[in-house]
Design an enzyme around this catalytic site. Structure first.
Site, PDB file in Angstrom:
ATOM      1  N   ILE A 147       0.696  -1.265  -0.026  1.00 15.36           N
ATOM      2  CA  ILE A 147      -0.039   0.059   0.059  1.00 15.36           C
ATOM      3  C   ILE A 147       0.685   1.196   0.026  1.00 15.36           C
ATOM      4  CG2 ILE A 147      -1.703   1.322   1.293  1.00 15.36           C
ATOM      5  CD1 ILE A 147      -2.892  -1.203   2.514  1.00 15.36           C
ATOM      6  N   ILE A 195       1.071   7.713   2.092  1.00 15.21           N
ATOM      7  CA  ILE A 195       0.431   8.886   1.140  1.00 15.21           C
ATOM      8  C   ILE A 195       2.151   9.720   0.559  1.00 15.21           C
ATOM      9  CG2 ILE A 195      -0.033  10.367   3.045  1.00 15.21           C
ATOM     10  CD1 ILE A 195      -2.532  10.958   1.161  1.00 15.21           C
ATOM     11  N   ALA A 200       5.265  19.902   4.211  1.00 11.66           N
ATOM     12  CA  ALA A 200       5.530  21.228   5.011  1.00 11.66           C
ATOM     13  C   ALA A 200       5.023  20.995   6.250  1.00 11.66           C
ATOM     14  CB  ALA A 200       4.808  22.397   4.158  1.00 11.66           C
ATOM     15  N   LYS A 224      11.464  26.767   6.900  1.00  9.33           N
ATOM     16  CA  LYS A 224      10.127  27.341   6.476  1.00  9.33           C
ATOM     17  C   LYS A 224       9.864  28.439   7.341  1.00  9.33           C
ATOM     18  CE  LYS A 224       5.382  26.348   6.419  1.00  9.33           C
ATOM     19  NZ  LYS A 224       4.167  25.479   6.498  1.00  9.33           N
ATOM     20  N   LEU A 252      -4.301  10.716   9.507  1.00  6.06           N
ATOM     21  CA  LEU A 252      -5.233  10.869   8.632  1.00  6.06           C
ATOM     22  C   LEU A 252      -6.446  10.024   9.207  1.00  6.06           C
ATOM     23  CD1 LEU A 252      -3.195  10.954   5.480  1.00  6.06           C
ATOM     24  CD2 LEU A 252      -4.195  12.940   6.447  1.00  6.06           C
ATOM     25  N   GLU A 309      -2.450  25.142   5.970  1.00  5.21           N
ATOM     26  CA  GLU A 309      -1.495  25.480   6.950  1.00  5.21           C
ATOM     27  C   GLU A 309      -0.929  24.613   7.519  1.00  5.21           C
ATOM     28  OE1 GLU A 309      -0.698  28.835   8.092  1.00  5.21           O
ATOM     29  OE2 GLU A 309      -2.205  29.994   7.280  1.00  5.21           O
ATOM     30  N   THR A 346      -1.356  21.589   8.847  1.00  7.43           N
ATOM     31  CA  THR A 346      -1.659  21.315  10.322  1.00  7.43           C
ATOM     32  C   THR A 346      -1.526  19.733  10.584  1.00  7.43           C
ATOM     33  OG1 THR A 346      -3.732  21.392   9.461  1.00  7.43           O
ATOM     34  CG2 THR A 346      -3.182  23.325  10.906  1.00  7.43           C
ATOM     35  N   ILE A 369       0.496  17.117  10.017  1.00  7.74           N
ATOM     36  CA  ILE A 369       1.669  16.241  11.005  1.00  7.74           C
ATOM     37  C   ILE A 369       1.613  16.859  12.334  1.00  7.74           C
ATOM     38  CG2 ILE A 369       4.168  15.958  11.211  1.00  7.74           C
ATOM     39  CD1 ILE A 369       4.203  15.986   8.093  1.00  7.74           C
ATOM     40  N   GLU A 403      -8.566  31.669  22.858  1.00  9.94           N
ATOM     41  CA  GLU A 403      -9.013  30.860  24.103  1.00  9.94           C
ATOM     42  C   GLU A 403      -7.706  30.342  24.687  1.00  9.94           C
ATOM     43  OE1 GLU A 403     -12.371  28.391  23.512  1.00  9.94           O
ATOM     44  OE2 GLU A 403     -13.077  29.952  21.979  1.00  9.94           O
TER      45      GLU A 403
HETATM   46  C1  FAD Z   1      -2.682  16.454  -0.781  1.00 15.67           C
HETATM   47  C2  FAD Z   1      -2.185  16.476   0.680  1.00 15.67           C
HETATM   48  C3  FAD Z   1      -1.211  17.598   0.927  1.00 15.67           C
HETATM   49  C4  FAD Z   1      -0.434  17.310   2.263  1.00 15.67           C
HETATM   50  N1  FAD Z   1       0.312  18.113   2.828  1.00 15.67           N
HETATM   51  C5  FAD Z   1       0.792  18.225   3.918  1.00 15.67           C
HETATM   52  C6  FAD Z   1       1.571  19.155   4.510  1.00 15.67           C
HETATM   53  O1  FAD Z   1       2.405  20.014   3.851  1.00 15.67           O
HETATM   54  N2  FAD Z   1       1.950  19.183   5.679  1.00 15.67           N
HETATM   55  C7  FAD Z   1       1.403  18.254   6.542  1.00 15.67           C
HETATM   56  O2  FAD Z   1       1.551  18.334   7.843  1.00 15.67           O
HETATM   57  N3  FAD Z   1       0.487  17.347   6.181  1.00 15.67           N
HETATM   58  C8  FAD Z   1       0.111  17.302   5.059  1.00 15.67           C
HETATM   59  N4  FAD Z   1      -0.817  16.353   4.452  1.00 15.67           N
HETATM   60  C9  FAD Z   1      -1.171  15.359   5.483  1.00 15.67           C
HETATM   61  C10 FAD Z   1      -0.053  14.329   5.580  1.00 15.67           C
HETATM   62  O3  FAD Z   1       0.054  13.606   4.105  1.00 15.67           O
HETATM   63  C11 FAD Z   1      -0.090  13.256   6.699  1.00 15.67           C
HETATM   64  O4  FAD Z   1      -0.412  13.832   7.862  1.00 15.67           O
HETATM   65  C12 FAD Z   1       0.998  12.356   6.837  1.00 15.67           C
HETATM   66  O5  FAD Z   1       1.602  12.123   5.670  1.00 15.67           O
HETATM   67  C13 FAD Z   1       0.546  11.252   7.655  1.00 15.67           C
HETATM   68  O6  FAD Z   1       0.005  10.285   7.061  1.00 15.67           O
HETATM   69  P1  FAD Z   1      -0.376   9.060   7.793  1.00 15.67           P
HETATM   70  O7  FAD Z   1       0.781   8.409   8.614  1.00 15.67           O
HETATM   71  O8  FAD Z   1      -1.633   9.263   8.681  1.00 15.67           O
HETATM   72  O9  FAD Z   1      -0.851   8.067   6.717  1.00 15.67           O
HETATM   73  P2  FAD Z   1      -0.092   7.379   5.301  1.00 15.67           P
HETATM   74  O10 FAD Z   1       1.189   8.038   5.242  1.00 15.67           O
HETATM   75  O11 FAD Z   1      -1.015   7.173   4.218  1.00 15.67           O
HETATM   76  O12 FAD Z   1       0.174   5.896   6.070  1.00 15.67           O
HETATM   77  C14 FAD Z   1      -0.670   4.971   6.227  1.00 15.67           C
HETATM   78  C15 FAD Z   1       0.143   3.625   6.548  1.00 15.67           C
HETATM   79  O13 FAD Z   1      -0.812   2.533   6.936  1.00 15.67           O
HETATM   80  C16 FAD Z   1      -0.478   1.511   6.151  1.00 15.67           C
HETATM   81  N5  FAD Z   1      -1.594   0.880   5.550  1.00 15.67           N
HETATM   82  C17 FAD Z   1      -2.756   0.753   5.352  1.00 15.67           C
HETATM   83  N6  FAD Z   1      -3.525  -0.042   5.083  1.00 15.67           N
HETATM   84  C18 FAD Z   1      -2.850  -1.181   5.445  1.00 15.67           C
HETATM   85  C19 FAD Z   1      -3.116  -2.601   5.555  1.00 15.67           C
HETATM   86  N7  FAD Z   1      -4.420  -2.940   5.149  1.00 15.67           N
HETATM   87  N8  FAD Z   1      -2.167  -3.366   6.102  1.00 15.67           N
HETATM   88  C20 FAD Z   1      -1.063  -2.705   6.348  1.00 15.67           C
HETATM   89  N9  FAD Z   1      -0.815  -1.564   6.496  1.00 15.67           N
HETATM   90  C21 FAD Z   1      -1.455  -0.668   5.977  1.00 15.67           C
HETATM   91  C22 FAD Z   1       0.311   1.970   4.722  1.00 15.67           C
HETATM   92  O14 FAD Z   1       1.102   1.074   4.100  1.00 15.67           O
HETATM   93  C23 FAD Z   1       1.149   3.106   5.494  1.00 15.67           C
HETATM   94  O15 FAD Z   1       2.219   2.591   6.028  1.00 15.67           O
HETATM   95  C24 FAD Z   1      -1.218  16.470   3.220  1.00 15.67           C
HETATM   96  C25 FAD Z   1      -2.172  15.498   2.763  1.00 15.67           C
HETATM   97  C26 FAD Z   1      -2.681  15.553   1.627  1.00 15.67           C
HETATM   98  C27 FAD Z   1      -3.606  14.625   0.995  1.00 15.67           C
END
Ligand code: FAD
Length: 499
Positions: free
Chosen positions: A47, A50, A55, A83, A331, A340, A342, A344, A429
């Site tokens: 998978i 993302i 940033a 940044k 997420l 902004e 936010t 991470i 607040e």
């Molecule tokens: C367009 C966009 C731009 C963004 N830009 C920013 C930014 O500039 N700054 C910021 O702070 N945040 C940003 N974000 C948010 C940021 O991408 C996430 O907060 C950050 O990447 C953390 O993602 P995560 O770890 O929650 O999920 P993910 O990175 O999606 O990780 C999910 C994990 O779960 C695992 N997984 C999923 N399903 C299974 C399964 N069935 N079995 C085993 N493993 C599984 C995957 O392999 C992966 O390791 C952005 C998001 C988007 C959509």
């Protein structure tokens, strides 16, 4: 009411997902409580991550300090740049620009903040921009940068995958067990609805007492297994899609993120040491994927090095981020949108909260409720700040901007805007993420100008006020003049090896 786990102590922690959120959680829990816990992280290479969170905001630096992470080493590993804030173009009107910096602007007094003195100065014809009283803002404009020793408040741009990899190495050294596998089934106890184990495609079964759902938008545990409802933010935040791609770097990296509004959303540019991250965030009700991709491709600065990747999302938050013995982090817990930076921060904040409210021998509802209430308040507040950017616009040149301008907004935000218009005050607040200067910069940047200011700003009189303001902007000018360029600072502080 007390809900009991099937065991009488919380020892086995299972983190589902190895993106930034999963590895941040693994790093923090292993550092703080690792000696007494058995921590396993499961991620699926099939998978993947993302990979677009590149940033950040300055709070991450504090988190790194608590973990004992060496900043220079980290920044070199993640191809990081600094940044100082975000430059917004075309947001209030086409062709305009404003800067939201992370620094403090001017000097406050006990009764009111600096914006009141700045507004009083305008009466006497002083037209020095608000940002010239803030070292970070002025430095950004001149593409200069410096570190904490010079009192500069900054965040990072980094390669999301390299960052997660860094945290992975860090966590593995602290004893976190790493399992590569695809979670096929979440096993839930029929007695109490608690998760007991995760079944992987290869037949492994991973048991746990507490499960962190870090599976990204898939939300396999908190949603897939526990059906925890989602509170949508779509009415206020109409964008629901993004297209991301990477480009070659064609100039020295700027020490800020660029956010450029378009007819149906906005574009980001995030410069790293080895490449730039780019993307377009848009509303699928107002534009097709193909048109959004086309507009992004026309507005790139360098040659693409990856194919455009479309990402669909739903803004909102989980009604309960802690449900039974599962806590959603990242997420899975919700998504405002990247404007902004936010996300991470919110993942990190959830992990801090978990540290403070870590379950003791059993999961008790008082603890769960406190955790959930704090999470909800935090998320809704951050959402309101982001809504401000869309709503406080003078743009009415497209359907998208007319919708944003005319949409109903949360009462708390409407009150805050009105108070600023009427008095120049920002009513905060306790424990808000975005403080006075952030709100003032965005409100004024978006064209909201107060009609009055605090009477204390008139007490000084013209000569004294002019001299006060001159001395403040002069000091900022001296500080910035002594700073190296952003590129020089990177070269001397954290130059990365070519990949
Ligand atoms: C367009 C966009 C731009 C963004 N830009 C920013 C930014 O500039 N700054 C910021 O702070 N945040 C940003 N974000 C948010 C940021 O991408 C996430 O907060 C950050 O990447 C953390 O993602 P995560 O770890 O929650 O999920 P993910 O990175 O999606 O990780 C999910 C994990 O779960 C695992 N997984 C999923 N399903 C299974 C399964 N069935 N079995 C085993 N493993 C599984 C995957 O392999 C992966 O390791 C952005 C998001 C988007 C959509």
């Amino acid at each position: 009411m007390t809900e009991h786990t099937t065991m009488n102590s919380i020892r086995k922690i299972v983190i589902a997902g190895g993106g930034t959120s999963g590895w941040l959680a693994a790093a923090a829990i292993s550092k703080v409580l690792g000696k007494n816990l058995d921590i396993t992280l499961i991620e699926s290479p099939e998978i993947g991550r993302i990979g677009v969170g590149e940033a950040t905001i300055p709070t991450l630096r504090v988190f790194h300090k608590l973990l004992g992470i060496n900043e220079r080493e980290l920044m070199a590993h993640v191809q990081g740049t600094f940044k100082l804030g975000i430059e917004f173009s075309n947001w209030a009107n086409k062709g305009d620009k404003y800067f939201h910096s992370f620094g403090l602007t001017g000097r406050d007094c006990w009764a009111c903040q600096f914006q009141h003195f700045w507004l009083a100065g305008k009466k006497y014809g002083i037209d020095v921009p608000f940002g010239d009283y803030c070292p970070e803002s002025k430095a950004a404009r001149l593409e200069k940068c410096s570190g904490e020793n010079d009192g500069i408040n900054y965040a990072y741009h980094f390669d999301a995958n390299l960052y997660a990899d860094y945290l992975k190495i860090f966590s593995l050294k602290l004893g976190v067990k790493h399992v590569e596998g695809f979670i096929e089934k979440v096993v839930v106890s029929p007695e109490n609805g608690f998760i007991t184990s995760l079944l992987l495609k290869d037949g492994q079964e991973i048991e746990g007492d507490l499960f962190l759902d870090c599976t990204g938008f898939k939300a396999m545990l908190i949603d897939g297994a526990l059906n925890t409802p989602y509170v949508p933010y779509g009415h206020y935040l109409p964008c629901d899609s993004a297209v991301a791609l990477q480009t070659e770097l064609v100039q020295a990296p700027k020490p800020y993120t660029q956010s450029i509004a378009h007819d149906f959303g906005w574009q980001w540019r995030i410069p790293l040491q080895h490449r730039a991250g780019n993307g377009m965030v848009y509303s699928s009700r107002h534009v097709s994927d193909d048109e959004a991709i086309g507009t992004l491709l026309k507005n790139l600065e360098g040659r693409p090095v990856t194919e455009p990747r479309v990402i669909k999302y739903k803004t909102g938050r989980r009604m309960k981020v802690w449900n039974k013995n599962c806590i959603a982090v990242g997420l899975t817990a919700g998504f405002i949108e990247p404007l902004e930076s936010t996300s991470i921060h919110l993942a990190m904040s959830a992990i801090y909260r978990l540290m403070r409210y870590f379950p003791q021998n059993e999961i008790v509802m008082s603890n769960v409720d406190e955790f959930n209430t704090q999470s909800q308040v935090e998320m809704d507040r951050a959402r309101n700040f982001v809504i401000l950017h869309y709503h406080a616009t003078q743009r009415d040149d497209t359907e998208f901007w007319r919708y944003c301008k005319n949409m109903e907004i949360p009462e708390a935000l409407a009150h805050r805007v009105q108070l600023f218009k009427d008095t120049a005050a920002i009513a905060l607040e306790e424990k808000e993420l975005f403080l006075n200067d952030s709100w003032v910069q965005v409100m004024m940047g978006q064209g909201i100008m107060p009609t009055a200011y605090h009477p204390i700003a008139d007490v000084m009189g013209e000569m004294e006020l002019k001299s006060f303001l001159r001395s403040l902007s002069g000091k900022v000018g001296e500080t910035v003049a002594a700073m190296p360029t952003h590129q020089q600072f990177i070269n001397q502080y954290c130059k990365a090896k070519p990949l």
